[in-house]
Design an enzyme around this catalytic site. Structure first.
Site, short mmCIF file in Angstrom:
data_model
loop_
_atom_site.label_atom_id
_atom_site.label_comp_id
_atom_site.label_asym_id
_atom_site.label_seq_id
_atom_site.Cartn_x
_atom_site.Cartn_y
_atom_site.Cartn_z
N CYS A 44 59.32 104.07 44.37
CA CYS A 44 60.42 103.62 43.97
C CYS A 44 61.02 102.32 44.20
O CYS A 44 61.85 102.43 43.01
CB CYS A 44 60.87 104.96 44.38
SG CYS A 44 60.81 106.50 44.26
N THR A 45 60.82 101.81 45.13
CA THR A 45 61.61 100.34 44.62
C THR A 45 60.87 99.65 43.88
O THR A 45 61.27 98.82 42.33
CB THR A 45 62.24 99.69 45.77
OG1 THR A 45 63.07 100.47 46.50
CG2 THR A 45 62.79 98.45 46.25
#
Length: 163
Positions: A44-45
């Protein structure tokens, strides 16, 4: 499950600033609506940082980026601040929007089944019509793929009668 050519289901959610916004409020411009599992995880980062890297180019294309997950407003604030993300994150803690878009699914990890967010992105045109759906997204390179579809395949955003 929503599909290309359909009107994007409208919703109202809290932003990372604790304000309510509705999808209809973005009509007149294009929207990259991306659903992701959890703030701060590696995938997600990676995805968020790539959207950050291309944020200026998306803006030049008249496109707003909206990230949606079940995380709280507080979690979104910390994630956004830590990575200085220049776009809005929306909190869907009750999974209503995740369900409406068909991205809340049964997943399996190490033989264990659980419900979770399937990483999915929708490109939505100025009239609120879904023009492209990316399911089971791999984070690396995804933002660039979306941008290329917006720029090189602008025909995605022509009215159906002109495509």
């Amino acid at each position: 499950m929503v599909a290309v050519g359909e009107e994007a289901p409208d919703f109202t959610l809290l932003t990372d600033e604790g304000k309510q916004v509705s999808l209809k409020g973005y009509r007149g411009g294009k929207v990259v609506l991306y659903f992701y599992p959890k703030d701060g995880t590696s995938g997600c980062t990676t995805e968020a940082l790539e959207f950050k890297d291309f944020a200026t180019q998306f803006a030049k294309e008249g496109t707003v980026i909206l990230g949606v997950s079940k995380d709280s407003v507080k979690s979104h604030q910390a994630f956004k601040e830590k990575h200085q993300l220049p776009f809005t994150l929306l909190s869907d803690s009750e999974s209503k929007v995740l369900n409406a878009y068909g991205v809340w699914k049964e997943k399996t990890l190490y033989g264990r089944k659980f419900m979770g967010t399937e990483r999915t992105t929708f490109l939505i045109d100025e009239k609120g019509i879904i023009r492209k759906v990316y399911r089971k997204v791999k984070p690396k390179g995804h933002a660039q793929t979306c941008l290329l579809d917006l720029t090189k395949e602008a025909k995605l955003f022509l009215p159906d009668s002109e495509a």
